[in-house]
Design a protein around this motif. Structure first.
Motif, PDB file in Angstrom:
ATOM      1  N   PRO A  25       2.390  -1.182   9.061  1.00 20.45           N
ATOM      2  CA  PRO A  25       2.498   0.161   8.480  1.00 20.45           C
ATOM      3  C   PRO A  25       3.858   0.334   7.801  1.00 20.45           C
ATOM      4  O   PRO A  25       4.778  -0.442   8.038  1.00 20.45           O
ATOM      5  N   ALA A  26       3.968   1.348   6.953  1.00 21.69           N
ATOM      6  CA  ALA A  26       5.276   1.697   6.400  1.00 21.69           C
ATOM      7  C   ALA A  26       6.148   2.254   7.526  1.00 21.69           C
ATOM      8  O   ALA A  26       5.646   2.673   8.575  1.00 21.69           O
ATOM      9  N   PRO A  45       7.780   4.984   9.387  1.00 20.53           N
ATOM     10  CA  PRO A  45       7.451   6.412   9.338  1.00 20.53           C
ATOM     11  C   PRO A  45       8.688   7.258   9.056  1.00 20.53           C
ATOM     12  O   PRO A  45       9.671   7.192   9.787  1.00 20.53           O
ATOM     13  N   PHE A  84      -2.550 -10.143   8.548  1.00 21.25           N
ATOM     14  CA  PHE A  84      -2.066  -9.017   9.329  1.00 21.25           C
ATOM     15  C   PHE A  84      -1.551  -7.881   8.465  1.00 21.25           C
ATOM     16  O   PHE A  84      -1.282  -8.053   7.276  1.00 21.25           O
ATOM     17  N   THR A  85      -1.493  -6.719   9.077  1.00 16.34           N
ATOM     18  CA  THR A  85      -1.084  -5.516   8.360  1.00 16.34           C
ATOM     19  C   THR A  85       0.108  -4.910   9.086  1.00 16.34           C
ATOM     20  O   THR A  85       0.228  -5.011  10.304  1.00 16.34           O
ATOM     21  N   LYS A  90       0.825  -1.215   0.000  1.00 11.43           N
ATOM     22  CA  LYS A  90       0.000   0.000   0.000  1.00 11.43           C
ATOM     23  C   LYS A  90       0.858   1.263   0.000  1.00 11.43           C
ATOM     24  O   LYS A  90       0.394   2.315   0.453  1.00 11.43           O
ATOM     25  N   ALA A  96       8.750  -7.103   7.661  1.00 10.38           N
ATOM     26  CA  ALA A  96       9.329  -5.954   8.359  1.00 10.38           C
ATOM     27  C   ALA A  96      10.677  -5.586   7.730  1.00 10.38           C
ATOM     28  O   ALA A  96      10.994  -4.402   7.572  1.00 10.38           O
ATOM     29  N   TYR A 148      11.807  -0.394  14.441  1.00 18.68           N
ATOM     30  CA  TYR A 148      10.461  -0.571  13.852  1.00 18.68           C
ATOM     31  C   TYR A 148       9.685  -1.611  14.658  1.00 18.68           C
ATOM     32  O   TYR A 148       8.516  -1.408  15.008  1.00 18.68           O
ATOM     33  N   GLU A 173       2.868   4.255   0.976  1.00 21.14           N
ATOM     34  CA  GLU A 173       3.078   4.965   2.245  1.00 21.14           C
ATOM     35  C   GLU A 173       2.267   4.387   3.401  1.00 21.14           C
ATOM     36  O   GLU A 173       2.507   4.742   4.561  1.00 21.14           O
ATOM     37  N   HIS A 174       1.282   3.509   3.075  1.00 24.52           N
ATOM     38  CA  HIS A 174       0.440   2.951   4.138  1.00 24.52           C
ATOM     39  C   HIS A 174       0.844   1.542   4.548  1.00 24.52           C
ATOM     40  O   HIS A 174       0.140   0.896   5.322  1.00 24.52           O
ATOM     41  N   MET A 193       6.233  -1.038  17.250  1.00 24.00           N
ATOM     42  CA  MET A 193       4.971  -1.772  17.095  1.00 24.00           C
ATOM     43  C   MET A 193       4.646  -2.598  18.328  1.00 24.00           C
ATOM     44  O   MET A 193       3.649  -3.301  18.359  1.00 24.00           O
TER      45      MET A 193
END
Lengths: 300, 300
Positions: free
Chosen positions: B220-221, B223, B217-218, B203, B261, B294, B205-206, B298
């Motif tokens: 995020p990028a 940050p 599972f998801t 996705k 990751a 990272y 940037e998402h 999380m």
């Protein structure tokens, strides 16, 4: 700890790919209060017109929501919103909106609410937000929401508000508009320079970004196929976040992250049905289970 | 473990809000190989024309990338892409594209690469992807990428390919196009019915979504404010993911999450500069440090 919310109460008509519902209860204060009440007693301040059916306001029966600050104003009409997600489930189109009583004077905060320690100023005119805030004795954590309209038309008053609050919750479009930054991390850092100690940028289906002086982190939304009606997701997120925070008494990085995760979980229940249906179908045990599953999914 | 990649090699011209670069090295196989080579030796299969400056192909000097499968084809011209992110840093506009040698026959996989255990078939015509795959002896993990063009014009061949691979990596727009589902979790579940054991939906940037029979599972990028040029982010993501997987020898949920990751971290380096600049500026220690930061971000 006492949690106060000031915000809108509305009668909504909502259309989504799953169907249409007429005259259902909505508004930021409604979603926030219901979500937060899974964690802590909530004090609700808001105003409706005399046209508002009593049955709509019975949603908090049996819940720890003190509606002593809910004014039913004679001669006024309740805020109404008609929105459609038929084209894009992630983006509401306003079909019709009647501010009605929201365009009049703000409701008063009852005297017995003035000692509230945790405060959420849901989106309304920044002058009203400051007035409401000014009447409180010594709030410990004040978080506000805002919207495009005030960013565009009331920048000076919004700037004053931002200097008086601890946290700001806003969506990605609002953050970009406020800061003129397209990168959300840059936007969040700019918001911090405007006053708040922390900012949470909500990205809808993509989760959220949190920035403070000491932390920057992102959390994804709870992955779900069940998206019936996203109305109130952001306010439920804020309710879950503030509800949890008000039970903790500290603002460590870990506490804030856990709070955001509870917000994420509450939002995932809200979008699973129209109006409060999703929140009404769950309980604290289920919320904790989903929170733990979400936490584990992020652990590697 | 031996990791093979087949994919494009191109000469790019890229414009972003940070500037313009002419005739820089690009292509899916290039980004993938560089990113994966932080973890494991990589076997690169690709083709360029005789116009390709040798200096451009020197990028793998000193790295464990076996370019024995890199064909310099006489009489042919190298693939060229001119893209612009000036309007929107998150979305490339193709200013000009010349397929050149990519429109000709595929390069051959050298005999000493045929025993490769881990295989990434970067985006190309699904018939070629099947041919390349068919020539391998007994691959243990085969992951492919695809694109809108093949979803729209080569659905039958793409369907055959999907039955032969273990994993599919694609972006959100492609997933929606392939499945006609707007919810990405629903889209991912539909992709699983088409054959792959797991699907990763990127996705940008998402972040990403991963679905398999046992997990959803998801992530995020990473940050970051430093987004100079997003070209190659998706291929670097795949390279980091496959590079790590090929060192593990198992496909547990935790291993796949860790791999995603690492993919996320590699992508964050790629977008921090033009072409391979971001990847060239880092090393495995820095990658591990960012991965750990990272992971900790999380954890709550």
């Amino acid at each position: 700890m006492s949690l106060l919310v000031t915000g809108s109460i509305g009668i909504d008509t909502v259309e989504t790919p799953s169907g249409k519902r007429d005259d259902i209860i909505g508004g930021s204060a409604i979603y926030f209060s219901y979500a937060a009440s899974f964690f802590t007693p909530v004090r609700l301040v808001g105003v409706v017109g005399e046209d508002c059916p009593k049955s709509l306001l019975n949603v908090f029966e049996g819940r720890e929501v003190d509606t002593g600050g809910l004014e039913v104003r004679k001669g006024s009409k309740t805020f109404r919103w008609h929105g459609s997600y038929v084209e894009d489930i992630n983006s509401a189109v306003t079909v019709e909106v009647d501010l009605n009583v929201l365009a009049e004077r703000a409701p008063k905060i009852p005297a017995n609410f003035l000692d509230s320690q945790y405060v959420f100023l849901a989106n309304t005119h920044p002058v009203l937000q400051q007035e409401l805030l000014g009447s409180l004795k010594s709030p410990r954590l004040v978080v506000a929401d805002t919207m495009n309209l005030w960013i565009q038309t009331e920048r000076a008053e919004l700037s004053k508000l931002l200097k008086k609050i601890h946290g700001l919750v806003m969506n990605d479009g609002e953050a970009k508009l406020l800061t003129e930054k397209s990168n959300l991390i840059s936007a969040a850092r700019d918001v911090l320079k405007m006053g708040p100690k922390f900012v949470v940028i909500k990205k809808g289906e993509h989760g959220c970004v949190m920035c403070s002086d000491r932390d920057t982190f992102t959390l994804p939304a709870f992955p779900t196929e069940k998206v019936i009606d996203p109305t109130g997701a952001g306010d439920s997120f804020a309710g879950g976040m503030m509800g949890y925070l008000s039970t903790q008494g500290n603002f460590s990085s870990a506490t804030i992250k856990r709070a955001l995760a509870f917000g994420t979980v509450l939002a995932s229940y809200t979008i699973a049905d129209f109006s409060l249906g999703g929140l009404q179908s769950t309980d604290r045990d289920q919320i904790d289970d989903r929170w733990f599953a979400y936490k584990q999914a992020m652990d590697f």
